[in-house]
Design an enzyme around this catalytic site. Structure first.
Site, short mmCIF file in Angstrom:
data_model
loop_
_atom_site.label_atom_id
_atom_site.label_comp_id
_atom_site.label_asym_id
_atom_site.label_seq_id
_atom_site.Cartn_x
_atom_site.Cartn_y
_atom_site.Cartn_z
N ARG A 275 -5.17 0.59 -13.00
CA ARG A 275 -4.32 1.00 -12.62
C ARG A 275 -3.80 -0.49 -12.28
O ARG A 275 -4.45 -1.26 -11.40
CB ARG A 275 -3.97 2.08 -11.42
N HIS B 38 -14.86 -3.88 0.93
CA HIS B 38 -14.89 -3.70 -0.37
C HIS B 38 -16.53 -3.34 -1.28
O HIS B 38 -16.84 -2.63 -2.16
CB HIS B 38 -14.28 -4.78 -1.94
N ASN C 285 0.62 -1.44 -0.12
CA ASN C 285 -0.08 0.09 0.04
C ASN C 285 1.15 0.98 -0.38
O ASN C 285 0.97 2.27 -0.56
CB ASN C 285 -1.32 -0.62 1.38
N ARG D 46 -10.15 -6.26 -14.16
CA ARG D 46 -9.31 -6.48 -14.33
C ARG D 46 -9.35 -8.11 -13.86
O ARG D 46 -10.37 -8.46 -12.87
CB ARG D 46 -8.79 -5.97 -12.13
N ARG E 98 -14.13 2.14 4.64
CA ARG E 98 -12.85 1.57 4.49
C ARG E 98 -11.65 2.48 4.45
O ARG E 98 -10.54 2.05 5.52
CB ARG E 98 -12.32 0.24 3.55
N TYR F 75 -11.98 -10.01 -0.62
CA TYR F 75 -12.50 -9.12 -1.00
C TYR F 75 -14.60 -9.36 -0.68
O TYR F 75 -14.77 -10.40 -0.77
CB TYR F 75 -12.89 -8.85 -2.35
N HIS G 114 -15.93 0.97 -14.81
CA HIS G 114 -15.71 0.79 -13.85
C HIS G 114 -17.07 0.12 -13.14
O HIS G 114 -17.04 -0.90 -12.49
CB HIS G 114 -15.58 1.92 -12.70
#
Length: 692
Positions: A413, A600, A56, A383, A572, A476, A443
């Site tokens: 990303r 998530h 992170n 993803r 979060r 997640y 997205h």
């Protein structure tokens, strides 16, 4: 130390009503770091939290700090919005706090986690830990595995300082004497081979019953002199540089995939933003490296341990020191049912990952790929690796003659390269691949299946809050809705048309979608609660998102609080809203859950005079999601499913008194703990033990 207190001491004006997003994100990473100290977690999971913190922090520097530094270079007086703070002050504060956090990270590693692992017979050998009995095996490994691939680079006029890859581990070596060509060389660089494992397990003949792992860096340091025969090595020090890794692609490009391929190579060599070195690295060497990377002293981090901690656990498989495996379940509606299509004709199905298996989503696609009545499959992919089962099923469906359309977001990303590969696999199978809308990341998480039934067209849809990634669905928390609702299916069909074709903004019946209606609809839902509260009626809002930064929504929530609306926010990571401020936000509570699974889900609940409105969506409450991305927000209309989400996905998390952290008015986060005599309640464990 609290970031806001540090910052307020360095500023000449008082803090305002918005918390800075970079500082808030750093505070989240510190909450992740705190998990590594929690003795209730298995040891390797605690080590994993240290690694997650490293990962992170890498991204934090690569993207957020890099962006701030870039903007400061354009203007020394640049300010962040909406908190109106000088970016230079933010960067200075972050540097202080990040140094403190990294120091804490390695204290936990060196004095807590590693000693306890040794108590379990697991040893990690660093350079200073090498014993005589290790040396012969290390020597053989070096000559057979390392030396053939390692490349020492002397520094002289013919060999200038090399371009080193982002986040790669390297050694700077000090030398004395002359080489075979009579050159007097003082310094050399040795990049650690990325093709080799960072941890190597020693054979039982040396380690005995215990598990001994030696770091690749220790092997290289032990034999660094072998790379420079004829001269004397007087010092060897690890270092690692972090670079700007954000990508910028012009909207005028003719082919987005080709443009991204060109940009990906530049990411590896972007502007340096951080330098990490061994703690024992001499000042003259660190000064030299800082000069090479054009960095200031505050961008230097002295590390008391392995620099490449992200790869530290890459090949460890010790189940006794891990979480007990959890067997995922199926929703009751799908028990012993041969066809998901038959189920969805009669009812909606809710999936709550990771407690529910991701298998129904894959089965839906598999059934569609082989069903002779299915005409078309359309899906967004944000993803998903080329080797994922979903991509392979879509490719198979295309080969089977189905009309397969994949909307692939190439710019997700750090997954850009993988997504280009996905696009190639699907195109080769005959699928239609589009990259969405230039300037707007796609997205949204959507699957649309078109099926002919009794000479009529019937549509089926999956909508989700998370990515179509089977591995992520195990770690997640996310919601997915399977439905054949006519209006919702028609809305999804229209959005796909919007993504693949051209035309005016589509008008939807039930879905909200960004960048068009989602933001305004959320504002309207908040304002309805304000109206009800002012009329003396019960008014309540519960929001669960990953991040809350959008100023207009924050202002609307402030306004609602002042009108008496009771608001609970489960955020979060980043939260720019300041709760519990008298006259501003005293009716707002903010909490963050950090635990075994990465939270998530995005859920938006409004009491709405008892006829509750509950939505799930792909969007966080951030400007980029609401104005610069294609996002979907879908209603949960089935009363049983709505109640289920309210109980499991919202109220359950509001009861957590062990893994929850609460945001205070001054910007500090306080970890919750049970009151005297109160039982411990952990939301994720409740769901693990809950019968779905």
């Amino acid at each position: 130390m609290n970031s806001l207190n540090v910052l307020s001491n360095s500023l000449t004006h008082p803090l305002k009503t918005y918390i800075n997003r970079e500082l808030s994100l750093l505070e989240f990473n510190k909450r992740v770091l705190a998990q590594a100290k929690d003795t209730e977690y298995p040891l390797l999971e605690r080590l994993n939290f240290l690694i997650i913190f490293s990962r992170n922090l890498d991204e934090f520097f690569e993207i957020r700090i890099a962006s701030l530094m870039q903007q400061i270079e354009f203007s020394n007086h640049a300010k962040t919005r909406p908190d109106d703070l000088l970016m230079s002050d933010i960067v200075t504060t972050i540097s202080k706090l990040a140094h403190e956090a990294v120091e804490e990270q390695y204290k936990i590693l060196n004095y807590n986690v590693l000693p306890q692992l040794q108590g379990h017979g697991i040893h990690f050998i660093q350079h200073g830990d090498i014993l005589q009995k290790h040396k012969e095996w290390i020597k053989e490994y070096f000559y057979n595995e390392v030396q053939p691939v390692v490349t020492p680079i002397s520094l002289d006029p013919a060999h200038p300082f090399p371009r080193l890859v982002n986040k790669s581990l390297n050694f700077i070596v000090t030398l004395e004497g002359k080489d075979a060509f009579g050159r007097k060389i003082d310094l050399a660089i040795v990049p650690a081979p990325r093709s080799l494992p960072s941890l190597v397990k020693l054979p039982k003949s040396i380690s005995g019953e215990a598990e001994h792992y030696i770091l690749l860096s220790a092997i290289i340091q032990q034999h660094i002199h072998e790379l420079f025969s004829g001269v004397t090595t007087t010092g060897c020090y690890q270092f690692r540089v972090t670079r700007n890794a954000d990508l910028t692609v012009s909207e005028d490009v003719e082919d987005l995939a080709i443009a991204l391929k060109d940009e990906l190579s530049s990411r590896r060599f972007g502007r340096a933003v951080r330098l990490e070195v061994n703690k024992n690295c001499p000042a003259n060497i660190t000064d030299y490296l800082l000069g090479q990377f054009d960095l200031d002293p505050e961008q230097l981090y002295r590390i008391d341990g392995p620099l490449n901690l992200v790869r530290f656990i890459s090949n460890l498989n010790l189940p006794d020191l891990r979480f007990t495996p959890f067997i995922q379940k199926l929703p009751k509606a799908l028990y012993n049912k041969k066809s998901i299509f038959d189920v969805l004709k009669n009812e909606d199905v809710l999936l709550h990952h990771p407690f529910h298996s991701f298998a129904p989503v894959i089965k839906l696609l598999k059934d569609a790929a082989h069903d002779p009545h299915v005409l078309a499959i359309k899906q967004t992919l944000y993803r998903s690796g080329a080797d994922s089962e979903i991509v392979q099923v879509l490719a198979e469906a295309a080969r089977n003659g189905k009309e397969v359309t994949a909307v692939i977001e190439l710019r997700a990303r750090f997954d850009e390269e993988s997504n280009i590969e996905v696009a190639n696999v699907l195109q080769e199978a005959g699928a239609v691949v589009v990259y969405g809308i230039v300037g707007y990341k796609t997205h949204a998480k959507m699957i649309l299946i078109v099926r002919r039934e009794m000479d009529k067209i019937k549509r089926y849809v999956h909508l989700g809050t998370g990515n179509y990634h089977a591995t992520n669905a195990k770690i997640y928390t996310d919601y997915g809705l399977l439905t054949s609702d006519t209006d919702i299916c028609e809305d999804v069909h229209k959005i796909f048309q919007e993504l693949t074709g051209m035309g005016k903004m589509v008008k939807l019946k039930k879905l909200f979608h960004a960048p068009f209606t989602l933001h305004s609809q959320l504002i309207e839902l908040i304002e309805n609660e304000i109206i009800n509260s002012k009329a003396g009626k019960k008014a309540q809002i519960i929001i669960k998102v990953n991040a809350l930064t959008e100023p207009q929504l924050i202002d609307a929530l402030y306004k609602a609080s002042q009108a008496g609306v009771q608001i609970d926010l489960i955020v979060r990571s980043i939260c720019c809203l300041r709760p519990q401020v008298k006259g501003l936000s005293e009716n707002i509570r903010v909490r963050s859950i950090v635990g075994r699974y990465l939270e998530h889900t995005r859920v938006y609940y409004f009491y709405h005079q008892g006829d509750s409105k509950l939505y799930c969506g792909s969007a966080d409450w951030m400007g980029r999601n609401l104005f610069s991305r294609i996002e979907t927000c879908f209603p949960i209309e089935d009363k049983k499913l709505r109640k289920k989400i309210l109980e499991d996905g919202l109220n359950n998390y509001l009861q957590d008194n062990r893994r929850a952290w609460e945001l205070q008015a001054d910007g500090t986060w306080t970890q919750c703990s049970p009151s005297l005599g109160q039982p411990v309640y952990i939301a994720q464990e409740h769901l693990l033990n809950h019968t779905f």
